[in-house]
Structure formats: structure tokens, C-alpha cells
Design an enzyme around this catalytic site. Structure first.
Site, mmCIF file in Angstrom:
data_model
loop_
_atom_site.group_PDB
_atom_site.id
_atom_site.type_symbol
_atom_site.label_atom_id
_atom_site.label_comp_id
_atom_site.label_asym_id
_atom_site.label_seq_id
_atom_site.Cartn_x
_atom_site.Cartn_y
_atom_site.Cartn_z
ATOM 1 N N LYS A 224 -28.844 11.551 -11.794
ATOM 2 C CA LYS A 224 -27.913 11.800 -10.682
ATOM 3 C C LYS A 224 -26.704 10.872 -10.816
ATOM 4 C CE LYS A 224 -27.243 10.297 -6.452
ATOM 5 N NZ LYS A 224 -25.788 10.487 -6.312
ATOM 6 N N GLU A 298 -30.620 -2.408 -12.396
ATOM 7 C CA GLU A 298 -29.413 -3.150 -12.781
ATOM 8 C C GLU A 298 -28.539 -3.201 -11.543
ATOM 9 O OE1 GLU A 298 -28.990 -4.543 -15.593
ATOM 10 O OE2 GLU A 298 -30.161 -3.434 -17.077
ATOM 11 N N CYS A 332 -20.119 -4.993 -12.313
ATOM 12 C CA CYS A 332 -21.252 -5.783 -11.804
ATOM 13 C C CYS A 332 -21.261 -7.186 -12.380
ATOM 14 C CB CYS A 332 -22.547 -5.071 -12.135
ATOM 15 S SG CYS A 332 -22.624 -4.564 -13.855
ATOM 16 N N GLU A 429 -20.742 -10.062 -3.294
ATOM 17 C CA GLU A 429 -20.067 -9.307 -4.342
ATOM 18 C C GLU A 429 -18.926 -8.505 -3.711
ATOM 19 O OE1 GLU A 429 -22.214 -6.014 -6.112
ATOM 20 O OE2 GLU A 429 -21.559 -6.708 -8.072
HETATM 21 P P1 TAP Z 1 -24.795 2.356 -4.699
HETATM 22 O O1 TAP Z 1 -24.325 2.700 -3.360
HETATM 23 O O2 TAP Z 1 -26.041 1.574 -4.832
HETATM 24 O O3 TAP Z 1 -24.915 3.754 -5.478
HETATM 25 C C1 TAP Z 1 -25.403 3.849 -6.781
HETATM 26 C C2 TAP Z 1 -26.033 5.195 -6.974
HETATM 27 O O4 TAP Z 1 -27.172 5.306 -6.123
HETATM 28 C C3 TAP Z 1 -25.136 6.363 -6.607
HETATM 29 O O5 TAP Z 1 -25.417 7.444 -7.464
HETATM 30 C C4 TAP Z 1 -25.587 6.687 -5.193
HETATM 31 O O6 TAP Z 1 -25.318 8.017 -4.798
HETATM 32 C C5 TAP Z 1 -27.070 6.468 -5.325
HETATM 33 N N1 TAP Z 1 -27.753 6.224 -4.059
HETATM 34 C C6 TAP Z 1 -27.235 5.800 -2.880
HETATM 35 N N2 TAP Z 1 -28.217 5.668 -1.961
HETATM 36 C C7 TAP Z 1 -29.372 6.023 -2.579
HETATM 37 C C8 TAP Z 1 -30.728 6.088 -2.171
HETATM 38 N N3 TAP Z 1 -31.116 5.754 -0.932
HETATM 39 N N4 TAP Z 1 -31.669 6.497 -3.062
HETATM 40 C C9 TAP Z 1 -31.324 6.814 -4.319
HETATM 41 N N5 TAP Z 1 -30.045 6.785 -4.775
HETATM 42 C C10 TAP Z 1 -29.081 6.367 -3.916
HETATM 43 O O7 TAP Z 1 -23.774 1.543 -5.550
HETATM 44 P P2 TAP Z 1 -22.297 1.935 -5.883
HETATM 45 O O8 TAP Z 1 -21.475 1.715 -4.673
HETATM 46 O O9 TAP Z 1 -22.294 3.277 -6.494
HETATM 47 O O10 TAP Z 1 -21.956 0.858 -7.030
HETATM 48 C C11 TAP Z 1 -21.574 -0.426 -6.757
HETATM 49 C C12 TAP Z 1 -22.737 -1.385 -6.946
HETATM 50 O O11 TAP Z 1 -23.416 -1.152 -8.175
HETATM 51 C C13 TAP Z 1 -22.284 -2.822 -7.022
HETATM 52 O O12 TAP Z 1 -23.107 -3.605 -6.216
HETATM 53 C C14 TAP Z 1 -22.459 -3.197 -8.485
HETATM 54 O O13 TAP Z 1 -22.668 -4.535 -8.738
HETATM 55 C C15 TAP Z 1 -23.588 -2.364 -8.890
HETATM 56 N N6 TAP Z 1 -23.550 -2.108 -10.322
HETATM 57 C C16 TAP Z 1 -24.407 -2.793 -11.110
HETATM 58 C C17 TAP Z 1 -24.368 -2.600 -12.477
HETATM 59 C C18 TAP Z 1 -25.315 -3.363 -13.335
HETATM 60 S S1 TAP Z 1 -25.405 -2.967 -14.863
HETATM 61 N N7 TAP Z 1 -26.039 -4.319 -12.874
HETATM 62 C C19 TAP Z 1 -23.488 -1.697 -13.046
HETATM 63 C C20 TAP Z 1 -22.626 -1.020 -12.214
HETATM 64 C C21 TAP Z 1 -22.675 -1.227 -10.840
HETATM 65 P P3 TAP Z 1 -23.951 8.372 -4.022
HETATM 66 O O14 TAP Z 1 -22.841 8.053 -4.949
HETATM 67 O O15 TAP Z 1 -24.108 9.817 -3.761
HETATM 68 O O16 TAP Z 1 -23.942 7.509 -2.793
#
Ligand code: TAP
Length: 519
Positions: A224, A298, A332, A429
Site C-alpha cells: 500500500k 522503519e 527520516c 521530528e
Molecule cells: P504515516 O502517517 O505513518 O504513514 C505511512 C503509511 O502508513 C502511509 O501509507 C499511510 O497511509 C499508512 N497508514 C496510516 N495509518 C495507518 C494505519 N493505522 N494502519 C496501517 N497503515 C497506516 O507516515 P507519513 O506521514 O506517511 O510519513 C512520515 C513519517 O514516516 C515520518 O515520521 C518519518 O520519519 C517516517 N519515515 C521513516 C522512514 C524510515 S526508513 N525510518 C522513511 C520514511 C519515512 P495514508 O498515506 O493513506 O495515510
């Protein structure tokens, strides 16, 4: 990586100036860099250098990719994906439901049992090589699509995201028929169906980090993508078709977080891989607790980039700029906390302000742009809220004088000084182009401050002394420590965190282990 790039002139191409558009306070000291170096108007003017979008055909509507075919969502609903640089809608995206997740898992399960697990590993490798080659052949199309959908500068999607994604498939293709060397003395076996959920900051690259090792290890996949950046994953579906990957081996289900949850909690999914925020990571870990699934998380980070007084200062400035402004700081492992030794702090910060004044912010499709658009309005608001908290808590804000495009979600590069460790901008963050500076006097103090965080994903050390690099690196609680460089990624190197940054590793042989059971 951006650190290889040369500085660009700060000359604005657009006249309309506006504040960041959210609660970001009007930058008090923003007008002219208060340093001894460059100041005022730049003598250079860059002509616009827009990348053409001709190579990309974005359709009006995209369905789900299930069992090798495009399918309409069972609920008939769609969401819109926007270009963050223009706020214009790009396409309608199928809003996958739990029923769609179920169909995708069924297809992946069938493909695993009937086709993929029966293939000789050498044959699996051929598909991965083929996918890698196709990604290279279609690299411009992927780079332009990624930049339009995510807001990241074309320079980065062209030179970092897409080549690294292709490199991951190439690297793991090499492992597919050598799995017994990854787990010596044991018998490697695939899990079966894996469920993967990825974020919006590196949409294609995160897909490659997840799908390449999973397929090499012999699993099939239901993935997804994030709701704001689905396009390159859907273009990747086309690559799967072009590579003649057997139906059902890769399935892509767009949709909200709840659809992601139904993928990862399904009993037929034997292994889960998630990249995203710590809060959603915790929800997923709770949701699958007790089911015996493999899980890698991650999550977020708050990396310290530590500059010692003996560092080569100009190189360190480049590294700090790369560390926090690469991909608008939506990284991240971003070096979002600058720890600078007190004896050089004043000079270092003056050079840093000069360098920040030369960053070009604007149209991500322009090949000269250093900082593109923030991925979404929600993310803009979140950055603005945290920046406002920094000001309210007493930190000193500095932003370079620069004009921002009149449309789109853009945020000025921001430097905070006088930051206390208790400030939210030092602890939370921000996931934006915001750097919080903290000073230190001794090596022990630097280590103590660097480790004073709930996260533990990455860190950077800038010093001329090899012995100091070894001493500090071994004392830092971070999964990746870069020395005299930052944000270097390689498919052969494992990546992952400590503490609230998650567990498990992606990349390298360690990344393969996560997709294997061994007896
Ligand atoms: P999230 O809100 O956590 O979303 C990540 C993914 O999870 C999206 O596909 C999201 O879908 C989905 N999601 C949301 N709620 C969910 C649930 N209850 N159950 C299952 N899936 C769910 O993060 P973001 O805003 O996309 O990304 C930013 C964060 O990711 C930051 O904190 C960053 O540090 C972290 N990040 C970490 C890494 C590594 S390698 N450690 C790399 C990149 C990003 P939707 O988009 O449809 O909400």
C-alpha cells in the site's frame, strides 16, 4: 546525493513573496545574512531550466493492481492526488477497501503457492534484473512523475531516488539464487505473502527497498503506497506487466490507512514491513501482536549532525545543508539537530547562513532547484506549528531572504539557534527544512546530547581525527552513523534504527534476512 551538487545562486525568479503560508512566524532576522560573506543581491541570475513533462502521460484515473490486472475499487470511490508545487489535481486514485485488500492477498497467496515458490531462484533473479533494467530505461518518466506527485526537486528524483531504486532491484537480483549464503548452515525459506505499507517521502525508493528483497527471497507482495504519492507505485505496476512478472506476485492497493491495516492484520500475511511515523508503527505492532508474523518497522528520527572544532568547516557546512535540506528535510534520517562545538559555533553558523542564502527554493521541475515543495498542506501545517513552538519557547529563528512561488506548499529553510534540549524543536521530528542548533564543549557532552533523544536512526560526525570518529560512532545510539558525509545510501548497506526509530534492517544481506525464515 545533494552534497555533490554545487551551490546555486539565490536570485529569485518569481517576484511574489509570501510567508510560508502557515503558522510559521514572520522571520524576524530574515532579510540579509548577518555574516561576513555573501550578502544582498546575487550577481548571478539563473535562467529557468524546467524539465519537460512531455515524457509522462498521467491518466485521469487509476485503479488497483491486483493479480496482474487493473481493477476498480470495490467501493467505487476515488481520492485525488495533487501536485504539491501547484496545488493542482493530478489524477483520481482508487480508494481500496478491506475487500480489495482481501482480493489482493488472495491473489498473492495463489501466486506464491502455484508459481513463485515453484520457480527456480535463478528464474526469479531474471525478473528482478529485468525490472531493474526497465526502471533504468524509463528513469526519466519515473523521475518526472515522482517530482510532480511528491514535490521533490527533479535533480533529486533523477539523481537519487530512481537510480537507487533500480540499484536495489539489481543488488537483490544477485541474492535470489544465493540465499543459503545469507544464512550459512541453515535452510532459507520464504515467508509466503508479505504486506508492506510505505510513506510519501521517497515513494518509489521505499517501494524498491520493500519489494526487491521480498521477491528475491521468494515471497509475493501486497503493497500500500501513501495516499498523497501513489503515482510511481502505479507506474511500477506497469513495469511489472512489462517485465511479464507472473500475475499476483506484486499487488498494489491504494487507499487509506485502514486499508493498510487490513493488509497487515490478515492471517494469510506472514510478514509485515512498515515505513512511516512512530505512532502508526506502534498501532501496527499492536494490531498484529500475538499473530507470530515477522515485523520490521522503519520509523522516525531526530539525528544529530555533530561538528567538532577540527572539522573541515566548508565541507561540514555542505554536509549539514545536505543533511537537513535534502528532500525539504522530509527524510527520516535527516540531520535535524546540529551539534556544533562552542569554539567554532559563531564562524560555523555564519558560513551556514551564507550557504543557506544560496539555496534555490521553488519549482521542483526546475533543474536548478535545491528545495522543492512540501508534500502536502497537512505537512506544511505540521511544520509551521512546530516552528511556531520553537519561537514561543525562546529559540532564535533565522531564515534567508527569498521569494516563494505564489502557489504550492513551500517552506523557507529555517535555522534555529539558542535551542534548549527541552524545546519541542529539539525533541520532535519536524520532517521539514528546519535545523535546530545546540552547542557543546567536550566530546563527552556531544555524545550525551546526541543520544538525548527518543529516536536512534542516524547521526553524523565531522572531524579530521579518525580516532575521534571511532570513539564517537561507537558511543552513539544510532543505526547509521556517517563520518564526514551524510545521507549516503547504498543497496549493499543495512539501514534501520534503535529505540523509537524502529527495528529490523533494510538493505544489504541484513535486509534479506527479514524476508526469510530459516530452519
Ligand atoms: P504515516 O502517517 O505513518 O504513514 C505511512 C503509511 O502508513 C502511509 O501509507 C499511510 O497511509 C499508512 N497508514 C496510516 N495509518 C495507518 C494505519 N493505522 N494502519 C496501517 N497503515 C497506516 O507516515 P507519513 O506521514 O506517511 O510519513 C512520515 C513519517 O514516516 C515520518 O515520521 C518519518 O520519519 C517516517 N519515515 C521513516 C522512514 C524510515 S526508513 N525510518 C522513511 C520514511 C519515512 P495514508 O498515506 O493513506 O495515510
Amino acid at each position: 546525493m545533494p552534497s555533490e551538487e554545487t551551490p546555486k545562486s539565490a536570485t529569485p525568479r518569481r517576484s511574489a513573496s509570501r510567508a510560508a503560508g502557515v503558522a510559521a512566524p514572520a522571520p524576524a532576522a530574515t532579510v540579509t545574512p548577518a555574516s561576513s560573506g555573501l550578502s544582498g543581491a546575487s550577481p548571478w541570475a539563473y535562467a529557468p531550466a524546467p524539465e519537460s513533462r512531455e515524457i509522462v502521460t498521467i491518466r485521469q484515473r487509476y485503479g488497483l493492481f491486483i493479480d496482474g490486472k487493473e481493477r476498480a475499487p470495490s467501493g467505487g470511490e476515488v481520492t485525488i492526488t495533487y501536485n504539491p508545487a501547484t496545488e493542482e489535481p493530478l489524477a483520481e486514485i482508487a480508494k481500496g477497501t478491506p475487500a480489495d485488500a482481501d482480493r489482493a492477498i488472495e491473489a498473492a497467496d495463489r501466486a506464491y503457492r502455484k508459481v513463485w515458490s515453484k520457480l527456480h531462484p535463478r528464474e526469479r533473479a531474471k525478473y528482478l534484473y529485468r525490472i531493474s533494467r526497465i526502471l533504468q530505461e524509463r528513469s526519466r518518466e519515473f523521475a518526472v512523475t515522482e517530482t510532480m506527485d511528491s514535490g521533490k526537486p527533479i535533480r533529486e528524483s533523477r539523481d537519487v531516488d530512481v537510480p537507487l531504486a533500480a540499484a536495489h532491484f539489481w543488488y537483490y537480483a544477485g541474492w535470489a539464487d544465493k540465499l543459503e549464503y545469507a544464512v550459512p548452515g541453515r535452510r532459507p525459506e520464504a515467508h509466503g505473502v508479505v504486506g508492506q505499507v510505505i510513506p510519501w517521502n521517497f515513494p518509489l525508493l521505499m517501494l524498491a527497498w520493500k519489494i526487491a528483497p521480498a521477491l528475491a527471497a521468494g515471497n509475493t507482495v501486497v503493497l500500500k503506497p501513501a495516499s498523497t504519492t501513489p503515482l510511481t507505485a502505479l507506474l511500477f505496476a506497469d513495469v511489472c506487466r512489462q517485465a511479464e512478472l507472473p500475475d499476483g506476485v506484486v499487488n498494489i492497493v491504494t487507499g487509506p490507512g485502514s486499508t493498510g491495516m487490513s493488509i497487515v492484520t490478515d492471517p494469510r500475511v506472514a510478514k509485515v514491513a512498515f515505513t512511516g511515523s512512530t505512532s502508526v508503527g506502534v498501532t501496527i505492532a499492536k494490531g498484529i501482536a500475538g499473530q507470530g508474523k515477522g515485523l520490521t518497522l522503519e520509523l522516525g528520527g531526530k539525528a544529530a549532525n555533530i561538528v567538532f572544532e577540527d572539522a573541515a568547516l566548508d565541507q561540514a557546512v555542505e554536509g549539514v545543508v545536505n543533511g537537513i535540506f535534502f528532500n525539504q528535510g522530509e527524510v527520516c534520517c535527516a540531520g535535524s539537530r546540529l551539534l556544533v562545538q562552542e569554539s567554532i559555533a559563531e564562524e560555523f553558523l555564519a558560513r551556514l547562513r551564507d550557504r543557506m542564502s544560496m539555496l534555490r527554493i521553488g519549482d521542483p521541475m526546475d533543474k536548478n532547484t535545491d528545495i522543492g515543495a512540501i508534500n502536502s498542506k497537512a505537512q506544511m501545517e505540521s511544520i509551521g506549528e512546530l516552528v511556531a513552538s520553537g519561537v514561543a519557547e525562546g529559540a532564535q529563528i533565522w531564515q534567508p531572504a527569498c521569494d516563494l512561488p505564489t502557489r504550492g506548499w513551500f517552506f523557507r529553510p529555517t535555522l534555529f539557534t539558542n535551542v534548549a534540549q527541552s524545546h519541542r524543536i529539539a525533541r520532535e521530528e519536524i520532517f521539514g527544512p528546519v535545523l535546530a542548533t545546540i552547542t557543546f564543549r567536550t566530546v563527552a557532552e556531544a555524545i550525551e546530547k546526541a543520544n538525548n533523544t527518543a529516536y536512534g536512526l542516524s547521526a553524523g560526525i565531522w572531524t579530521e581525527k579518525g580516532s575521534r570518529i571511532l570513539q564517537v560512532a561507537s558511543a552513539l545510539k544510532a543505526g547509521v552513523v556517517w563520518a564526514n558525509t551524510f545521507n549516503r545510501f547504498d543497496p549493499t548497506a543495512p539501514f534501520g534504527g534503535y529505540k523509537e526509530s524502529g527495528y529490523g534492517r533494510e538493505g544489504g544481506m541484513q535486509g534479506l534476512h527479514a524476508y526469510l525464515r530459516s530452519s
